[in-house]
Design a protein around this motif. Structure first.
Motif, PDB file in Angstrom:
ATOM      1  N   GLU A 103       0.874  -1.181   0.000  1.00  0.00           N
ATOM      2  CA  GLU A 103       0.000   0.000   0.000  1.00  0.00           C
ATOM      3  C   GLU A 103       0.912   1.232   0.000  1.00  0.00           C
ATOM      4  N   PRO A 104       1.035   1.945  -1.127  1.00  0.00           N
ATOM      5  CA  PRO A 104       2.082   2.963  -1.270  1.00  0.00           C
ATOM      6  C   PRO A 104       2.107   4.040  -0.193  1.00  0.00           C
ATOM      7  N   LEU A 105       0.975   4.610   0.170  1.00  0.00           N
ATOM      8  CA  LEU A 105       0.979   5.690   1.160  1.00  0.00           C
ATOM      9  C   LEU A 105       1.448   5.171   2.515  1.00  0.00           C
ATOM     10  N   VAL A 106       0.950   4.014   2.903  1.00  0.00           N
ATOM     11  CA  VAL A 106       1.351   3.409   4.174  1.00  0.00           C
ATOM     12  C   VAL A 106       2.842   3.089   4.161  1.00  0.00           C
ATOM     13  N   ASP A 107       3.318   2.502   3.088  1.00  0.00           N
ATOM     14  CA  ASP A 107       4.735   2.130   3.002  1.00  0.00           C
ATOM     15  C   ASP A 107       5.630   3.365   3.043  1.00  0.00           C
ATOM     16  N   ALA A 108       5.197   4.441   2.406  1.00  0.00           N
ATOM     17  CA  ALA A 108       5.985   5.679   2.452  1.00  0.00           C
ATOM     18  C   ALA A 108       6.096   6.177   3.888  1.00  0.00           C
ATOM     19  N   GLY A 109       4.981   6.146   4.617  1.00  0.00           N
ATOM     20  CA  GLY A 109       5.001   6.592   6.001  1.00  0.00           C
ATOM     21  C   GLY A 109       5.899   5.745   6.877  1.00  0.00           C
ATOM     22  N   MET A 110       5.823   4.446   6.734  1.00  0.00           N
ATOM     23  CA  MET A 110       6.624   3.558   7.565  1.00  0.00           C
ATOM     24  C   MET A 110       8.115   3.694   7.258  1.00  0.00           C
ATOM     25  N   ARG A 111       8.435   4.000   6.007  1.00  0.00           N
ATOM     26  CA  ARG A 111       9.850   4.198   5.666  1.00  0.00           C
ATOM     27  C   ARG A 111      10.359   5.545   6.187  1.00  0.00           C
ATOM     28  N   GLU A 112       9.499   6.560   6.169  1.00  0.00           N
ATOM     29  CA  GLU A 112       9.903   7.834   6.778  1.00  0.00           C
ATOM     30  C   GLU A 112      10.185   7.642   8.260  1.00  0.00           C
ATOM     31  N   LEU A 113       9.323   6.894   8.933  1.00  0.00           N
ATOM     32  CA  LEU A 113       9.509   6.628  10.354  1.00  0.00           C
ATOM     33  C   LEU A 113      10.836   5.921  10.614  1.00  0.00           C
ATOM     34  N   LEU A 114      11.140   4.900   9.835  1.00  0.00           N
ATOM     35  CA  LEU A 114      12.401   4.166   9.981  1.00  0.00           C
ATOM     36  C   LEU A 114      13.616   5.062   9.756  1.00  0.00           C
ATOM     37  N   LYS A 115      13.527   5.920   8.759  1.00  0.00           N
ATOM     38  CA  LYS A 115      14.666   6.732   8.359  1.00  0.00           C
ATOM     39  C   LYS A 115      14.917   7.898   9.311  1.00  0.00           C
ATOM     40  N   THR A 116      13.842   8.527   9.790  1.00  0.00           N
ATOM     41  CA  THR A 116      13.988   9.786  10.516  1.00  0.00           C
ATOM     42  C   THR A 116      13.547   9.740  11.974  1.00  0.00           C
ATOM     43  N   GLY A 117      12.744   8.741  12.347  1.00  0.00           N
ATOM     44  CA  GLY A 117      12.193   8.728  13.702  1.00  0.00           C
ATOM     45  C   GLY A 117      11.025   9.684  13.864  1.00  0.00           C
ATOM     46  N   TYR A 118      10.519  10.187  12.750  1.00  0.00           N
ATOM     47  CA  TYR A 118       9.419  11.154  12.838  1.00  0.00           C
ATOM     48  C   TYR A 118       8.349  10.803  11.814  1.00  0.00           C
ATOM     49  N   LEU A 119       7.137  11.223  12.092  1.00  0.00           N
ATOM     50  CA  LEU A 119       6.008  11.006  11.204  1.00  0.00           C
ATOM     51  C   LEU A 119       4.968  12.064  11.554  1.00  0.00           C
ATOM     52  N   SER A 120       4.359  12.676  10.539  1.00  0.00           N
ATOM     53  CA  SER A 120       3.316  13.676  10.801  1.00  0.00           C
ATOM     54  C   SER A 120       2.156  13.028  11.534  1.00  0.00           C
ATOM     55  N   ASN A 121       1.374  13.842  12.211  1.00  0.00           N
ATOM     56  CA  ASN A 121       0.217  13.316  12.938  1.00  0.00           C
ATOM     57  C   ASN A 121      -0.750  12.615  11.990  1.00  0.00           C
ATOM     58  N   ARG A 122      -0.945  13.190  10.813  1.00  0.00           N
ATOM     59  CA  ARG A 122      -1.834  12.577   9.840  1.00  0.00           C
ATOM     60  C   ARG A 122      -1.355  11.184   9.459  1.00  0.00           C
ATOM     61  N   MET A 123      -0.056  11.058   9.160  1.00  0.00           N
ATOM     62  CA  MET A 123       0.458   9.763   8.743  1.00  0.00           C
ATOM     63  C   MET A 123       0.487   8.764   9.903  1.00  0.00           C
ATOM     64  N   ARG A 124       0.665   9.223  11.116  1.00  0.00           N
ATOM     65  CA  ARG A 124       0.596   8.302  12.258  1.00  0.00           C
ATOM     66  C   ARG A 124      -0.781   7.641  12.312  1.00  0.00           C
ATOM     67  N   GLN A 125      -1.809   8.429  12.078  1.00  0.00           N
ATOM     68  CA  GLN A 125      -3.164   7.881  12.103  1.00  0.00           C
ATOM     69  C   GLN A 125      -3.399   6.926  10.928  1.00  0.00           C
ATOM     70  N   VAL A 126      -2.878   7.293   9.771  1.00  0.00           N
ATOM     71  CA  VAL A 126      -3.060   6.457   8.578  1.00  0.00           C
ATOM     72  C   VAL A 126      -2.409   5.089   8.765  1.00  0.00           C
ATOM     73  N   VAL A 127      -1.143   5.074   9.175  1.00  0.00           N
ATOM     74  CA  VAL A 127      -0.440   3.788   9.274  1.00  0.00           C
ATOM     75  C   VAL A 127      -0.969   2.958  10.442  1.00  0.00           C
TER      76      VAL A 127
END
Length: 416
Positions: free
Chosen positions: A321-345
């Motif tokens: 699922e592209p949007l979810v995968d993008a969010g999870m990779r941002e989290l892995l890379k940076t340790g951060y995720l927007s509030n919106r993406m936290r809810q999505v994933v």
């Protein structure tokens, strides 16, 4: 001559630290310490670390900043590793300290730490100081607070409450105990380069708050807060709030001064609104305590048995699922995720992959730079329908979220 120990927990600051200020006023000699907890180096049963590299580096920077500030005031910060009860008992005996002062943390592990300290005969003075509103000013006993956030907010607003006033930083730190001066002083460890956009520490936090207000960014906060890319779409206060390098009361005070200078608007209200959500998740711990950490939460619905292969795919950003995968990779890379993406994933893990919410919460604890025990637990329970939300959970339509928040696929291209 009174000797006290000050135990820094998630309050790595001098400004608006009531417990530290009180300790400084009452002590002739004061020993400031920070204890690295053994559980911070533990691994989950599935093999991932409880606290990953992002938060460790930010913590190191924050401790170094605190140490440097204390040294300018003629004191220091001593660091130890171990169970707080054992470390503090040894230090109290060595320095003949009469009491330990610290922040109060109303979560199960931290409560257990405090109980263990008291069981060893140490006088422990704890101060609740991590919320924007003090417990004393609430228009209801905290144990009887409304379950629903909307009702909680209305009662607070109807009482005319905005925030409790912060206290000043100590103007003077009492000298270190004499034995410590000669035998225990240590040098600060060097921090690695921060993996995040900002450096840890109180001074970096105050600089960030100052520039955020100076650039008039609160005015557009409500419109931009759901964006996914960049630095300025949201306040980014959370990493410093999580470690207590910055207090919510300081943010609220500066925000009110900003409104007096530039006028209040939807953006400034929404920043305060988000700080109130943060308080709400904190105060729920006084009402429900350990119930918030049970598998079923406050619900009686059965708990899902997670598919471990699905969990590994979700962790790695490899669900398909592209949007979810993008969010999870941002989290892995940076340790951060927007509030919106936290809810999505989180929604995708709970509802689309039928996963146990506790595994998701544990992964966020491991990865998030701004991990906060109250907000993490509260948000995962809320989304899973196991908290106080009357709607019984929040499932997000991933296709709609993609269309609404990444219609051109910029975010997905950035991280995939």
């Amino acid at each position: 001559m009174s000797t006290l120990i000050y135990w820094f927990r998630n309050d790595l600051r001098l400004i608006d630290n009531p417990a530290l200020l009180e300790a400084c006023l009452r002590a002739d000699r004061l020993l400031p310490v920070y204890i690295h907890l053994p559980q911070a180096r533990e691994t989950h049963t599935l093999g991932f670390p409880r606290g990953d590299r992002h938060r460790r580096v930010f913590l190191r920077e924050s401790l170094n900043d605190l140490k440097a500030q204390l040294r300018t005031l003629g004191s220091d910060l001593l660091e130890y590793e171990g169970e707080p009860a054992e470390v503090l008992l040894e230090l109290a005996q060595f320095t003949r300290a009469s009491a330990v002062y610290c922040e109060r943390i109303e979560a199960p592990e931290e409560i257990h730490q405090s109980q263990a300290i008291q069981e060893r005969g140490i006088l422990l003075k704890e101060f609740w100081q991590s919320s924007m509103l003090s417990l004393e000013c609430l228009p209801f006993p905290v144990q009887d607070m409304p379950d629903m956030f909307t009702q909680f907010r209305k009662k607070v607003e109807n009482a005319g409450l905005r925030f409790s006033a912060p206290v000043v930083a100590p103007s003077k730190i009492p000298s270190l105990p004499e034995l410590v001066e000669t035998s225990l002083i240590r040098t600060a460890e060097q921090a690695n380069t921060s993996p995040y956009l900002f450096a840890g520490g109180e001074r970096s936090a105050l600089d960030h708050l100052k520039q955020y207000l100076a650039r008039r960014l609160p005015d557009t906060y409500k419109e931009t807060r759901n964006q996914l890319i960049g630095k300025d779409y949201s306040s980014k206060f959370s990493p410093w709030l999580a470690l207590g390098c910055l207090s919510a009361r300081t943010v609220a005070t500066e925000l009110t001064a900003y409104e007096q200078s530039h006028g209040a608007n939807d953006g400034t209200y929404w920043l305060w609104f988000e700080l109130l959500w943060r308080d709400y998740f904190r105060f729920l711990h006084f009402k429900y305590g350990k119930q918030l950490y049970q598998a079923q939460g406050l619900s009686d619905a059965p708990v899902m048995r997670s598919n471990l292969q699905s969990f590994e795919s979700w962790q790695a950003g490899a669900t398909g699922e592209p949007l979810v995968d993008a969010g999870m990779r941002e989290l892995l890379k940076t340790g951060y995720l927007s509030n919106r993406m936290r809810q999505v994933v989180a929604s995708y893990w709970i509802y689309d992959l039928q996963g146990d919410w506790r595994l998701g919460a544990a992964w966020f604890e491991s990865q998030l730079l701004d991990y906060d025990v109250y907000s993490n637990q509260g948000n995962w329970l809320y989304l899973a329908g196991r908290g106080t939300d009357p709607r019984g959970g929040r499932r997000f339509n991933i296709a709609k979220q993609t269309q609404d928040h990444d219609p051109q696929g910029e975010y997905q291209r950035l991280w995939l």
